[in-house]
Write an enzyme that holds these catalytic residues in place. Sequence first.
Site, PDB file in Angstrom:
ATOM      1  N   ASP A 219      21.717 115.714  75.824  1.00 37.61           N
ATOM      2  CA  ASP A 219      21.676 115.219  77.207  1.00 37.61           C
ATOM      3  C   ASP A 219      23.109 115.018  77.703  1.00 37.61           C
ATOM      4  O   ASP A 219      23.844 114.207  77.143  1.00 37.61           O
ATOM      5  CB  ASP A 219      20.893 113.895  77.224  1.00 37.61           C
ATOM      6  CG  ASP A 219      20.483 113.466  78.625  1.00 37.61           C
ATOM      7  OD1 ASP A 219      21.040 113.999  79.600  1.00 37.61           O
ATOM      8  OD2 ASP A 219      19.607 112.584  78.727  1.00 37.61           O
ATOM      9  N   HIS A 309      12.956 120.559  84.379  1.00 38.34           N
ATOM     10  CA  HIS A 309      13.895 119.526  84.822  1.00 38.34           C
ATOM     11  C   HIS A 309      15.245 120.132  85.194  1.00 38.34           C
ATOM     12  O   HIS A 309      15.821 119.835  86.234  1.00 38.34           O
ATOM     13  CB  HIS A 309      14.046 118.485  83.708  1.00 38.34           C
ATOM     14  CG  HIS A 309      14.987 117.381  84.028  1.00 38.34           C
ATOM     15  ND1 HIS A 309      14.710 116.413  84.965  1.00 38.34           N
ATOM     16  CD2 HIS A 309      16.226 117.082  83.545  1.00 38.34           C
ATOM     17  CE1 HIS A 309      15.714 115.561  85.030  1.00 38.34           C
ATOM     18  NE2 HIS A 309      16.661 115.952  84.189  1.00 38.34           N
TER      19      HIS A 309
END
Length: 400
Positions: A219, A309
Amino acid sequence: GLAVAGGAGAVAGAGLQAAASPEPPAATPEVGTVPLGSVGRQTVPFHGARQAGIATPTQRQAHARIAAFDLVPGADAAALRSLLQRWTTAAEALAAGRPASDRTDTMTADSGPASLTITVGFGPSLFGRPGFPATARPAALTPLPAFRGETLDPSRSDGDLGVLVAADDAVVVYSALRTLEQLAAGVATPRWQFAGFTRGRGVTTNEGATVRNLMGQLDGTRNPKPDEATFGRQVFAADGWMTNGSYLVVRRIRMLLDDWEKLPVAVQEHVIGRKKDSGAPLSGGVETTAANFGKRGADGQPLIPADSHMRLATAAFNSGAAMLRRGYSYADPLPGGGVEAGLIFLAWQADPRTGFVPVQQNLVAGNDRLSRFIRHETSALFAMPGGVANGEYFGQHLFE
Ligand code: HEM
Protein backbone atom coordinates in the site's frame (compact mmCIF):
# COMPACT_ATOMS: atom_id res chain seq x y z
CA GLY A 1 8.26 -25.67 9.34
CA LEU A 2 7.07 -27.98 12.07
CA ALA A 3 9.97 -27.33 14.42
CA VAL A 4 8.15 -24.45 16.04
CA ALA A 5 8.16 -24.74 19.80
CA GLY A 6 5.04 -23.50 21.50
CA GLY A 7 1.99 -24.36 23.52
CA ALA A 8 -0.84 -23.88 21.08
CA GLY A 9 0.90 -25.66 18.22
CA ALA A 10 2.00 -28.54 20.42
CA VAL A 11 -1.49 -29.09 21.81
CA ALA A 12 -3.58 -28.55 18.71
CA GLY A 13 -1.17 -30.33 16.42
CA ALA A 14 -1.51 -33.71 18.15
CA GLY A 15 -0.96 -35.45 14.83
CA LEU A 16 2.45 -33.85 14.51
CA GLN A 17 3.78 -35.50 17.61
CA ALA A 18 4.64 -38.59 15.58
CA ALA A 19 7.30 -36.55 13.76
CA ALA A 20 10.90 -36.85 14.92
CA SER A 21 11.40 -34.80 18.06
CA PRO A 22 12.01 -31.29 16.79
CA GLU A 23 15.38 -29.62 17.15
CA PRO A 24 15.20 -26.45 19.20
CA PRO A 25 15.48 -23.50 16.82
CA ALA A 26 19.09 -22.36 16.49
CA ALA A 27 19.72 -19.03 18.18
CA THR A 28 19.48 -16.29 15.58
CA PRO A 29 22.99 -14.92 15.37
CA GLU A 30 21.83 -11.34 14.74
CA VAL A 31 20.05 -11.05 18.08
CA GLY A 32 22.04 -8.85 20.38
CA THR A 33 24.15 -7.32 17.63
CA VAL A 34 21.84 -4.34 17.03
CA PRO A 35 23.74 -1.37 18.46
CA LEU A 36 21.87 -0.30 21.59
CA GLY A 37 20.03 2.97 21.16
CA SER A 38 20.73 3.15 17.42
CA VAL A 39 17.05 3.62 16.54
CA GLY A 40 16.36 5.78 19.59
CA ARG A 41 19.16 8.22 18.84
CA GLN A 42 17.83 9.16 15.40
CA THR A 43 16.46 12.67 15.04
CA VAL A 44 14.36 14.41 12.39
CA PRO A 45 15.04 18.17 12.19
CA PHE A 46 12.16 20.11 13.75
CA HIS A 47 12.87 23.44 12.02
CA GLY A 48 12.46 23.89 8.29
CA ALA A 49 10.40 25.37 5.49
CA ARG A 50 7.92 22.48 5.86
CA GLN A 51 6.75 20.80 9.03
CA ALA A 52 8.41 17.50 9.83
CA GLY A 53 6.14 14.46 9.70
CA ILE A 54 4.65 15.11 6.25
CA ALA A 55 7.34 14.11 3.78
CA THR A 56 10.11 13.58 6.35
CA PRO A 57 11.31 11.14 7.41
CA THR A 58 10.97 9.57 3.96
CA GLN A 59 10.08 6.25 5.54
CA ARG A 60 7.33 6.82 8.05
CA GLN A 61 8.04 5.90 11.64
CA ALA A 62 6.77 2.68 13.19
CA HIS A 63 4.26 4.25 15.60
CA ALA A 64 1.88 7.18 15.40
CA ARG A 65 -0.95 8.81 17.25
CA ILE A 66 -3.27 11.31 15.67
CA ALA A 67 -5.34 13.48 17.98
CA ALA A 68 -7.85 16.29 17.69
CA PHE A 69 -8.49 19.02 20.25
CA ASP A 70 -11.29 21.56 20.65
CA LEU A 71 -10.82 25.00 22.13
CA VAL A 72 -12.60 25.38 25.46
CA PRO A 73 -15.42 27.96 25.58
CA GLY A 74 -13.91 31.40 26.00
CA ALA A 75 -10.47 30.52 24.64
CA ASP A 76 -9.52 33.27 22.21
CA ALA A 77 -6.77 33.88 19.68
CA ALA A 78 -4.31 35.01 22.37
CA ALA A 79 -4.90 31.83 24.35
CA LEU A 80 -4.39 29.65 21.28
CA ARG A 81 -1.25 31.57 20.33
CA SER A 82 0.31 30.97 23.72
CA LEU A 83 -0.67 27.29 23.56
CA LEU A 84 1.02 26.99 20.17
CA GLN A 85 4.11 28.65 21.65
CA ARG A 86 4.18 26.11 24.49
CA TRP A 87 3.70 23.25 22.06
CA THR A 88 6.54 24.59 19.91
CA THR A 89 8.97 24.81 22.83
CA ALA A 90 8.06 21.27 23.86
CA ALA A 91 8.23 19.87 20.32
CA GLU A 92 11.62 21.50 19.67
CA ALA A 93 13.01 19.94 22.83
CA LEU A 94 11.45 16.48 22.40
CA ALA A 95 12.46 16.20 18.73
CA ALA A 96 16.06 16.97 19.70
CA GLY A 97 15.98 14.45 22.53
CA ARG A 98 15.83 16.99 25.33
CA PRO A 99 13.25 16.73 28.12
CA ALA A 100 10.16 18.88 27.85
CA SER A 101 8.86 18.20 31.33
CA ASP A 102 9.82 16.18 34.39
CA ARG A 103 7.46 13.43 33.34
CA THR A 104 8.72 12.93 29.79
CA ASP A 105 12.24 13.14 31.16
CA THR A 106 11.57 10.01 33.21
CA MET A 107 9.75 8.25 30.41
CA THR A 108 12.37 8.77 27.73
CA ALA A 109 15.61 9.43 29.63
CA ASP A 110 17.08 6.09 28.57
CA SER A 111 16.28 6.44 24.88
CA GLY A 112 16.33 9.29 22.42
CA PRO A 113 13.66 10.87 20.22
CA ALA A 114 13.54 7.85 17.88
CA SER A 115 12.86 10.13 14.88
CA LEU A 116 10.01 11.87 16.70
CA THR A 117 7.97 14.29 14.61
CA ILE A 118 5.11 16.47 15.85
CA THR A 119 2.94 18.05 13.18
CA VAL A 120 0.25 20.56 14.15
CA GLY A 121 -2.64 22.21 12.31
CA PHE A 122 -6.14 23.68 12.30
CA GLY A 123 -9.57 22.24 11.52
CA PRO A 124 -12.39 24.06 9.72
CA SER A 125 -14.32 24.48 12.99
CA LEU A 126 -11.59 26.75 14.42
CA PHE A 127 -12.85 29.43 12.07
CA GLY A 128 -15.92 30.74 13.79
CA ARG A 129 -14.36 30.63 17.27
CA PRO A 130 -13.63 33.97 18.99
CA GLY A 131 -10.81 35.73 17.16
CA PHE A 132 -11.05 33.44 14.11
CA PRO A 133 -13.69 34.83 11.75
CA ALA A 134 -15.24 32.26 9.43
CA THR A 135 -14.21 34.50 6.53
CA ALA A 136 -10.53 33.86 7.37
CA ARG A 137 -10.89 30.15 6.63
CA PRO A 138 -9.02 29.18 3.46
CA ALA A 139 -11.30 27.82 0.74
CA ALA A 140 -9.26 24.61 0.73
CA LEU A 141 -10.29 24.11 4.38
CA THR A 142 -13.97 23.83 3.44
CA PRO A 143 -15.41 20.85 5.35
CA LEU A 144 -15.37 17.69 3.26
CA PRO A 145 -18.68 16.91 1.55
CA ALA A 146 -20.75 13.92 2.61
CA PHE A 147 -20.02 10.86 0.49
CA ARG A 148 -22.81 8.47 -0.47
CA GLY A 149 -23.15 5.38 1.69
CA GLU A 150 -20.99 6.28 4.64
CA THR A 151 -22.04 6.69 8.28
CA LEU A 152 -19.48 8.68 10.23
CA ASP A 153 -19.12 8.90 14.00
CA PRO A 154 -19.18 12.64 14.77
CA SER A 155 -17.58 12.18 18.20
CA ARG A 156 -14.48 10.77 16.53
CA SER A 157 -14.48 13.19 13.60
CA ASP A 158 -13.41 16.81 12.99
CA GLY A 159 -11.83 19.06 15.65
CA ASP A 160 -10.42 22.59 16.03
CA LEU A 161 -6.78 21.43 16.21
CA GLY A 162 -5.09 18.36 14.78
CA VAL A 163 -1.81 16.87 16.00
CA LEU A 164 0.11 13.99 14.42
CA VAL A 165 2.84 12.49 16.60
CA ALA A 166 5.08 9.79 15.12
CA ALA A 167 8.28 8.04 16.19
CA ASP A 168 10.00 4.69 15.96
CA ASP A 169 9.00 3.94 19.54
CA ALA A 170 5.54 3.72 21.08
CA VAL A 171 6.68 5.08 24.47
CA VAL A 172 8.14 8.19 22.85
CA VAL A 173 4.91 8.77 20.89
CA TYR A 174 2.70 8.30 23.93
CA SER A 175 4.87 10.54 26.11
CA ALA A 176 5.11 13.33 23.56
CA LEU A 177 1.36 13.45 23.00
CA ARG A 178 0.70 13.26 26.73
CA THR A 179 2.97 16.27 27.18
CA LEU A 180 1.05 18.22 24.53
CA GLU A 181 -2.26 17.32 26.22
CA GLN A 182 -0.98 18.60 29.55
CA LEU A 183 0.26 21.83 27.96
CA ALA A 184 -3.19 22.34 26.43
CA ALA A 185 -5.00 22.30 29.77
CA GLY A 186 -7.35 25.24 30.12
CA VAL A 187 -7.18 26.14 26.43
CA ALA A 188 -8.05 23.01 24.45
CA THR A 189 -9.45 19.62 25.42
CA PRO A 190 -8.83 16.29 23.68
CA ARG A 191 -11.65 15.35 21.28
CA TRP A 192 -10.48 12.02 19.86
CA GLN A 193 -7.28 10.07 19.39
CA PHE A 194 -6.21 7.07 17.28
CA ALA A 195 -3.07 4.98 17.63
CA GLY A 196 -1.49 3.23 14.65
CA PHE A 197 1.53 1.25 13.62
CA THR A 198 3.54 0.11 10.65
CA ARG A 199 6.76 -1.92 10.32
CA GLY A 200 9.57 -1.03 12.69
CA ARG A 201 12.93 0.29 11.58
CA GLY A 202 15.53 -2.45 11.32
CA VAL A 203 12.86 -5.14 11.22
CA THR A 204 12.29 -6.00 7.59
CA THR A 205 14.91 -7.26 5.15
CA ASN A 206 13.70 -4.81 2.51
CA GLU A 207 13.58 -1.55 4.46
CA GLY A 208 12.37 1.37 2.40
CA ALA A 209 10.18 -0.88 0.25
CA THR A 210 6.41 -0.36 0.15
CA VAL A 211 4.82 -1.60 3.38
CA ARG A 212 1.81 -3.94 3.56
CA ASN A 213 -1.49 -2.95 5.16
CA LEU A 214 -3.58 -5.37 7.24
CA MET A 215 -5.29 -6.75 4.13
CA GLY A 216 -1.84 -7.90 3.12
CA GLN A 217 -1.44 -5.57 0.14
CA LEU A 218 1.54 -3.41 -0.70
CA ASP A 219 0.00 0.00 0.00
CA GLY A 220 1.61 3.23 -1.19
CA THR A 221 3.10 2.10 -4.50
CA ARG A 222 1.71 4.96 -6.55
CA ASN A 223 2.35 7.72 -4.03
CA PRO A 224 3.89 10.96 -5.26
CA LYS A 225 7.66 10.66 -4.70
CA PRO A 226 9.79 13.47 -3.18
CA ASP A 227 12.22 13.31 -6.12
CA GLU A 228 9.48 13.96 -8.71
CA ALA A 229 9.20 17.50 -10.09
CA THR A 230 5.45 17.56 -9.35
CA PHE A 231 5.78 16.47 -5.70
CA GLY A 232 5.86 19.94 -4.13
CA ARG A 233 2.85 21.26 -5.99
CA GLN A 234 0.80 18.10 -5.41
CA VAL A 235 1.44 17.88 -1.67
CA PHE A 236 2.17 21.43 -0.45
CA ALA A 237 0.06 24.59 -0.58
CA ALA A 238 1.48 27.79 -2.01
CA ASP A 239 -0.66 30.66 -0.81
CA GLY A 240 -1.17 32.93 2.18
CA TRP A 241 -0.43 31.63 5.67
CA MET A 242 -0.67 28.06 4.37
CA THR A 243 2.39 28.51 2.12
CA ASN A 244 4.50 25.33 2.43
CA GLY A 245 1.72 23.76 4.48
CA SER A 246 -0.33 20.72 3.53
CA TYR A 247 -3.95 19.67 3.99
CA LEU A 248 -4.37 16.43 5.90
CA VAL A 249 -7.41 14.18 5.44
CA VAL A 250 -7.83 11.69 8.30
CA ARG A 251 -10.22 8.75 7.92
CA ARG A 252 -10.44 5.81 10.23
CA ILE A 253 -11.34 3.05 7.77
CA ARG A 254 -12.31 -0.28 9.24
CA MET A 255 -11.42 -3.39 7.25
CA LEU A 256 -13.99 -6.19 7.17
CA LEU A 257 -11.21 -8.73 7.43
CA ASP A 258 -13.40 -11.78 8.13
CA ASP A 259 -15.03 -11.25 4.73
CA TRP A 260 -11.82 -10.23 2.98
CA GLU A 261 -9.79 -13.18 4.19
CA LYS A 262 -12.37 -15.63 2.78
CA LEU A 263 -11.64 -14.44 -0.77
CA PRO A 264 -9.26 -16.38 -2.98
CA VAL A 265 -6.11 -14.35 -3.66
CA ALA A 266 -7.02 -14.01 -7.36
CA VAL A 267 -10.30 -12.32 -6.38
CA GLN A 268 -8.50 -10.06 -3.89
CA GLU A 269 -6.16 -9.05 -6.71
CA HIS A 270 -9.08 -8.02 -8.92
CA VAL A 271 -10.44 -5.86 -6.09
CA ILE A 272 -7.27 -3.74 -6.13
CA GLY A 273 -5.95 -4.29 -9.66
CA ARG A 274 -2.52 -5.49 -8.52
CA LYS A 275 -0.83 -8.78 -7.67
CA LYS A 276 -0.89 -9.38 -3.94
CA ASP A 277 2.64 -10.76 -3.59
CA SER A 278 4.62 -8.43 -5.85
CA GLY A 279 2.29 -5.43 -6.09
CA ALA A 280 2.62 -5.53 -9.88
CA PRO A 281 -0.34 -4.22 -11.88
CA LEU A 282 -2.50 -7.01 -13.31
CA SER A 283 -1.54 -5.73 -16.77
CA GLY A 284 1.95 -7.13 -16.14
CA GLY A 285 5.46 -6.23 -15.07
CA VAL A 286 6.78 -5.48 -11.59
CA GLU A 287 5.56 -3.20 -8.79
CA THR A 288 6.94 -0.06 -10.44
CA THR A 289 5.63 -0.88 -13.95
CA ALA A 290 3.02 1.62 -15.14
CA ALA A 291 -0.47 0.13 -15.28
CA ASN A 292 -1.89 -0.51 -18.74
CA PHE A 293 -5.62 -0.02 -18.24
CA GLY A 294 -6.42 -0.74 -21.90
CA LYS A 295 -4.86 -4.20 -21.91
CA ARG A 296 -7.37 -7.05 -22.20
CA GLY A 297 -7.18 -10.73 -21.42
CA ALA A 298 -8.16 -13.69 -23.62
CA ASP A 299 -11.78 -13.22 -22.49
CA GLY A 300 -11.81 -9.67 -23.83
CA GLN A 301 -12.12 -8.15 -20.36
CA PRO A 302 -9.65 -5.50 -19.11
CA LEU A 303 -6.89 -7.18 -17.07
CA ILE A 304 -7.34 -4.37 -14.51
CA PRO A 305 -11.10 -4.27 -13.82
CA ALA A 306 -12.82 -0.95 -14.50
CA ASP A 307 -14.20 -0.92 -10.95
CA SER A 308 -10.96 -1.98 -9.25
CA HIS A 309 -9.73 0.33 -6.51
CA MET A 310 -6.61 1.31 -8.38
CA ARG A 311 -8.36 2.07 -11.67
CA LEU A 312 -10.96 4.30 -9.98
CA ALA A 313 -8.38 6.07 -7.76
CA THR A 314 -5.66 6.74 -10.27
CA ALA A 315 -4.80 10.31 -11.20
CA ALA A 316 -5.30 9.73 -14.94
CA PHE A 317 -9.03 9.16 -14.40
CA ASN A 318 -9.40 11.92 -11.78
CA SER A 319 -8.12 15.03 -13.59
CA GLY A 320 -4.64 14.45 -12.18
CA ALA A 321 -5.79 14.35 -8.53
CA ALA A 322 -2.89 13.23 -6.33
CA MET A 323 -2.23 12.85 -2.61
CA LEU A 324 0.53 11.47 -0.42
CA ARG A 325 -0.94 8.51 1.49
CA ARG A 326 0.98 7.83 4.73
CA GLY A 327 -1.56 5.94 6.80
CA TYR A 328 -1.07 3.64 9.75
CA SER A 329 -2.62 0.28 10.57
CA TYR A 330 -4.70 -0.11 13.69
CA ALA A 331 -5.89 -3.24 15.50
CA ASP A 332 -7.72 -2.34 18.68
CA PRO A 333 -9.13 -4.92 21.09
CA LEU A 334 -12.91 -4.88 21.57
CA PRO A 335 -14.68 -5.89 24.77
CA GLY A 336 -15.58 -9.55 24.43
CA GLY A 337 -12.41 -10.72 22.75
CA GLY A 338 -12.76 -9.32 19.26
CA VAL A 339 -10.55 -6.88 17.44
CA GLU A 340 -11.41 -4.03 15.13
CA ALA A 341 -8.70 -3.44 12.59
CA GLY A 342 -8.11 -1.27 9.59
CA LEU A 343 -6.33 1.74 8.27
CA ILE A 344 -5.93 5.16 9.79
CA PHE A 345 -5.90 6.73 6.36
CA LEU A 346 -3.78 9.88 6.31
CA ALA A 347 -3.58 11.73 3.00
CA TRP A 348 -1.57 14.93 2.45
CA GLN A 349 -2.27 17.27 -0.42
CA ALA A 350 -2.02 20.84 -1.63
CA ASP A 351 -5.82 21.11 -1.75
CA PRO A 352 -8.36 18.41 -0.85
CA ARG A 353 -10.82 19.81 -3.43
CA THR A 354 -8.45 18.63 -6.15
CA GLY A 355 -7.03 15.69 -4.14
CA PHE A 356 -9.01 13.49 -1.78
CA VAL A 357 -12.52 14.75 -2.59
CA PRO A 358 -12.75 13.95 -6.32
CA VAL A 359 -10.96 10.62 -5.82
CA GLN A 360 -13.30 9.52 -3.04
CA GLN A 361 -16.29 10.69 -5.13
CA ASN A 362 -15.03 8.61 -8.03
CA LEU A 363 -14.50 5.56 -5.79
CA VAL A 364 -18.10 5.88 -4.58
CA ALA A 365 -19.61 6.61 -7.99
CA GLY A 366 -17.77 3.69 -9.57
CA ASN A 367 -18.71 1.24 -6.79
CA ASP A 368 -15.07 0.57 -5.95
CA ARG A 369 -14.77 -3.20 -5.45
CA LEU A 370 -12.82 -2.48 -2.26
CA SER A 371 -15.82 -0.68 -0.75
CA ARG A 372 -17.45 -4.05 0.08
CA PHE A 373 -14.60 -4.79 2.46
CA ILE A 374 -14.06 -1.42 4.19
CA ARG A 375 -16.13 1.07 6.20
CA HIS A 376 -15.18 4.73 6.59
CA GLU A 377 -15.99 5.37 10.26
CA THR A 378 -14.62 8.85 10.96
CA SER A 379 -13.41 11.88 9.04
CA ALA A 380 -11.36 14.98 9.73
CA LEU A 381 -9.61 17.65 7.74
CA PHE A 382 -6.78 19.85 9.00
CA ALA A 383 -4.76 22.68 7.49
CA MET A 384 -1.23 21.85 8.63
CA PRO A 385 0.69 25.09 8.07
CA GLY A 386 4.21 25.58 6.75
CA GLY A 387 7.31 24.77 8.73
CA VAL A 388 8.48 26.44 11.91
CA ALA A 389 11.59 28.61 11.44
CA ASN A 390 13.97 29.13 14.34
CA GLY A 391 12.29 31.51 16.78
CA GLU A 392 8.83 30.97 15.30
CA TYR A 393 5.94 28.94 16.65
CA PHE A 394 3.50 26.45 15.07
CA GLY A 395 1.11 28.22 12.70
CA GLN A 396 2.52 31.66 13.49
CA HIS A 397 1.65 33.06 10.05
CA LEU A 398 -2.06 32.53 10.73
CA PHE A 399 -1.80 35.18 13.44
CA GLU A 400 0.01 37.81 11.31
C1 HEM B 1 -3.98 2.69 -4.35
C2 HEM B 1 -5.47 0.11 -0.56
C3 HEM B 1 -8.47 3.70 0.69
C4 HEM B 1 -6.65 6.42 -2.84
C5 HEM B 1 -4.15 1.68 -3.46
C6 HEM B 1 -3.49 0.39 -3.53
C7 HEM B 1 -3.90 -0.32 -2.45
C8 HEM B 1 -4.82 0.50 -1.72
C9 HEM B 1 -3.46 -1.72 -2.07
C10 HEM B 1 -2.54 -0.05 -4.64
C11 HEM B 1 -1.10 0.27 -4.33
C12 HEM B 1 -0.79 1.73 -4.23
O1 HEM B 1 -0.63 2.43 -5.25
O2 HEM B 1 -0.73 2.22 -3.11
C13 HEM B 1 -6.40 0.88 0.11
C14 HEM B 1 -7.08 0.45 1.31
C15 HEM B 1 -7.93 1.46 1.66
C16 HEM B 1 -7.76 2.52 0.69
C17 HEM B 1 -6.86 -0.88 2.00
C18 HEM B 1 -8.88 1.55 2.82
C19 HEM B 1 -8.80 0.79 3.90
C20 HEM B 1 -8.25 4.75 -0.17
C21 HEM B 1 -8.95 6.01 -0.13
C22 HEM B 1 -8.42 6.78 -1.12
C23 HEM B 1 -7.40 5.99 -1.79
C24 HEM B 1 -10.04 6.40 0.86
C25 HEM B 1 -8.76 8.21 -1.52
C26 HEM B 1 -9.98 8.68 -1.59
C27 HEM B 1 -5.74 5.65 -3.52
C28 HEM B 1 -4.95 6.16 -4.63
C29 HEM B 1 -4.20 5.07 -5.08
C30 HEM B 1 -4.53 3.95 -4.23
C31 HEM B 1 -4.93 7.57 -5.17
C32 HEM B 1 -3.20 5.06 -6.25
C33 HEM B 1 -3.91 4.72 -7.52
C34 HEM B 1 -2.95 4.66 -8.70
O3 HEM B 1 -2.59 5.72 -9.20
O4 HEM B 1 -2.56 3.56 -9.09
N1 HEM B 1 -4.97 1.71 -2.35
N2 HEM B 1 -6.84 2.12 -0.23
N3 HEM B 1 -7.35 4.77 -1.19
N4 HEM B 1 -5.47 4.34 -3.31
FE1 HEM B 1 -6.20 3.21 -1.82
